[in-house]
Design an enzyme around this catalytic site. Structure first.
Site, PDB file in Angstrom:
ATOM      1  CB  VAL A  17      -1.512  50.375 -33.692  1.00 33.92           C
ATOM      2  CG1 VAL A  17      -0.614  50.927 -32.856  1.00 33.92           C
ATOM      3  CG2 VAL A  17      -2.270  49.806 -32.892  1.00 33.92           C
ATOM      4  NE  ARG A  43      -4.476  51.258 -43.516  1.00 32.38           N
ATOM      5  CZ  ARG A  43      -5.280  50.535 -42.871  1.00 32.38           C
ATOM      6  NH1 ARG A  43      -3.920  49.077 -42.169  1.00 32.38           N
ATOM      7  NH2 ARG A  43      -5.641  50.547 -41.176  1.00 32.38           N
ATOM      8  CB  THR A 135      -0.540  42.846 -29.184  1.00 28.11           C
ATOM      9  OG1 THR A 135      -0.653  44.455 -28.966  1.00 28.11           O
ATOM     10  CG2 THR A 135      -0.564  41.905 -28.659  1.00 28.11           C
ATOM     11  CG  LEU A 225      -0.247  38.787 -24.982  1.00 27.41           C
ATOM     12  CD1 LEU A 225      -0.057  36.811 -24.564  1.00 27.41           C
ATOM     13  CD2 LEU A 225      -1.267  39.525 -25.777  1.00 27.41           C
ATOM     14  CB  ALA A 226      -1.946  40.577 -18.395  1.00 25.04           C
ATOM     15  CB  ALA A 227      -3.527  44.779 -19.859  1.00 28.89           C
ATOM     16  CB  CYS A 280      -7.193  43.360 -29.516  1.00 31.39           C
ATOM     17  SG  CYS A 280      -6.140  44.565 -30.733  1.00 31.39           S
ATOM     18  CE  LYS A 343     -13.570  52.202 -28.372  1.00 33.53           C
ATOM     19  NZ  LYS A 343     -13.418  52.140 -27.286  1.00 33.53           N
ATOM     20  NE  ARG A 446     -22.848  47.649 -28.181  1.00 36.91           N
ATOM     21  CZ  ARG A 446     -21.300  47.402 -27.740  1.00 36.91           C
ATOM     22  NH1 ARG A 446     -20.779  47.722 -27.193  1.00 36.91           N
ATOM     23  NH2 ARG A 446     -21.065  47.023 -28.999  1.00 36.91           N
TER      24      ARG A 446
END
Ligand code: NAI
Ligand code: UGA
Length: 470
Positions: A17, A43, A135, A225-227, A280, A343, A446
């Site tokens: 992020v 990193r 988050t 959190l809701a999303a 997440c 993914k 998939r």
């Protein structure tokens, strides 16, 4: 009073992020100096790599970094210096799930947030706007404020904002260039609103004003959190329908298409799969469960917990289907796993369904070959040994990481597609079939493969959520 002008930004945390987000801020705001700091030397070295072999694979990221690194974008391990010089600080450190103590397995571990916050208080000699980018659970900003105020040097004030990030891996740069919305939460005091306006002005360099939403601090924290939980819930809903489709002869892709055509539902995030992964969805659904429990809202907790239970059920159901279809035993059989990332278009393997599936196959004493275009063998071994918690030797014996899909599939009894990498669709399936044990099975986790073409070649194809018999 003149609006606060942000001239120097530091971002603490150069991860998935912090890196892309602040690199885009630097690209779009050439007048702002952006420094991304991290305690992880390797990193930072990778972010500074002369050949742009960056620590994260993300389409478009190299061009962004090439556009501004050394101009107004810097990567450094000098955390204190970065903090001291900045007028706005993004806190973008990791917030893993707690492994022990109260809330273990559910609550967020806020240790990294606290350490970063204490560092800010310790080294700041001027006032700062501190932005939660990580988050975090609802009301974390309050704890940060308490720590900062208790340790502030005279004359330093700290205004805290919540600015959760909604980018998805694999499309991070697209998402950052043109987000659906940028959310900024602040206290509704004059100072809070001024800090909010300062951050909004940074984003306004490239994001239309109507997409920059400003709300209260706690709403902003909870919205993130809701999303995530609502997106996870959509996938679990469609995956639970896939089980009904398999039992009835309906086709889940057709059902999702039909349902998604209703503009109230919409077509996105209705792709049935082997289960969702990533760092997440599970984590923040469980954070919500923990929050509800700690508020004595047991029914609410149960509702969100069901989303995660459904995901576990889907992964198990798929693994079991592989075993059942291969005549109830895979002992000694060779299973080729295509894809290891959680993914496509990312090298990230956190909570990837591939890990659970392969563990299941290994518990049935299968031999497993794995191919993923972006995941290194060392990472696969770390994930399968649970970062050293399990002995490596038996896993190294049973699992071979291959340099290509063709290599992985050679001589296999079954192929299991776990990640939706585009290259899997147009492999030379005829040649692959020729090398495999017969009957040659493909399990498409998939629903991306051309089912009929594969059947014409002679494959036995098992997809998610279709009642088709083999
Ligand atoms: N990965 C994703 O797609 C998304 C993640 N998030 C959230 O953003 C936050 C960061 O996530 P990632 O970037 O994926 O994590 P990450 O683990 O890739 O990066 C975090 C970095 O912070 C560094 N760090 C920790 N404490 C530090 C300190 N005191 N000083 C300097 N550096 C420190 C670590 O060394 C690490 O490199 C988490 O809260 C995550 O839940 C939000 C949206 C999307
Ligand atoms: O907070 C976060 O970390 C981020 O989590 C997700 O982003 P991400 O996990 O990177 O990727 P997604 O595209 O959401 O995919 C998550 C998982 O769901 C699976 N998925 C997604 C969509 C779908 O229809 N079906 C499905 O199984 C994906 O394959 C993947 O395993 C959210 O989409 C982001 O908005 C959010 O910022």
């Amino acid at each position: 009073m003149a609006p606060i002008e942000v001239k120097k930004i530091v971002c603490i945390g150069a991860g998935y992020v912090g890196g892309p987000t602040c690199a885009v801020v630097a690209l779009k705001c050439p007048h702002i100096q952006v420094t991304i700091v991290d305690v992880n030397q390797s990193r930072i070295d990778a972010w500074n790599d002369p050949d742009f072999n960056l620590p994260i694979y993300e389409p478009g990221l190299v061009d962004v970094v090439k556009g501004c690194r050394g101009r107004n974008l810097f990567f450094s391990t000098e955390v204190d210096k970065g903090i001291a010089e900045a007028d706005l600080i993004f806190v973008s450190v990791n917030t893993p799930t707690k492994k022990s103590g109260l809330g273990a397995g559910f609550a967020a571990d806020l240790n990294y947030i606290e350490l970063a916050t204490r560092r800010i208080a310790e080294v700041s000699t001027s006032s700062k706007i501190v932005v939660e980018k990580s988050t975090v659970p609802c009301r974390t900003a309050e704890s940060m404020r308490t720590i900062l105020e208790a340790n502030a040097k005279p004359g330093c004030r700290f205004d805290i904002l919540s600015n959760p990030e909604f980018l998805a891996e694999g499309t991070a740069i697209e998402d950052l260039f043109a987000p659906d919305r940028v959310l900024i939460g602040s206290l509704q005091s004059q100072e809070g609103l001024d800090a909010c306006a300062a951050l909004a002005n940074v984003y306004a360099n490239w994001i239309p004003k109507e997409r920059i939403l400003t709300v209260g601090l706690w709403s902003s924290e909870l919205s993130k959190l809701a999303a995530n939980a609502m997106l996870a819930q959509r996938i679990s809903s469609v995956n639970m329908l896939s089980a009904i489709c398999e039992a009835t002869g309906a086709n889940v892709d057709e059902v999702a298409y039909a349902v998604g055509k209703d503009s109230r539902v919409g077509p996105k995030f209705l792709k049935a799969s082997v289960g969702f992964g990533g760092s997440c969805f599970q984590k923040y659904s469980l954070n919500l469960v923990y929050l509800a429990r700690s508020l004595n809202l047991e029914e609410v907790a149960r509702y969100w917990y069901a989303v995660v239970e459904a995901n576990d059920y889907q992964k198990n159901r798929f693994a079991k289907k592989v075993v059942d279809t291969l005549f109830n035993t895979i002992t000694g059989k060779k299973i080729a796993v295509l894809g290891f990332a959680f993914k496509a278009d990312t090298g990230d393997t956190r909570e990837s369904p591939a890990i659970d599936l392969i563990n299941h196959f290994l518990s049935e004493r299968a031999r497993v070959t794995v191919y993923d275009p972006e995941v290194q063998e060392s990472q696969i071994m770390l994930d399968l040994t649970d970062y050293g918690a399990k002995p490596a030797e038996p896993i190294q014996k049973a699992v071979t990481v291959c340099p290509s899909a063709l290599e992985a599939c050679k001589g296999a009894d079954a192929i299991v597609v776990v990640t939706e990498w585009k290259e899997f669709v147009n492999l030379d399936w005829q040649s692959i079939h020729d090398t495999m044990n017969k009957p040659a099975f493909i399990f498409d986790g998939r629903n991306i493969l051309k089912r009929q073409e594969l059947k014409n070649i002679g494959f036995k194809v098992v997809s998610i959520g279709t009642g088709d018999r083999l």
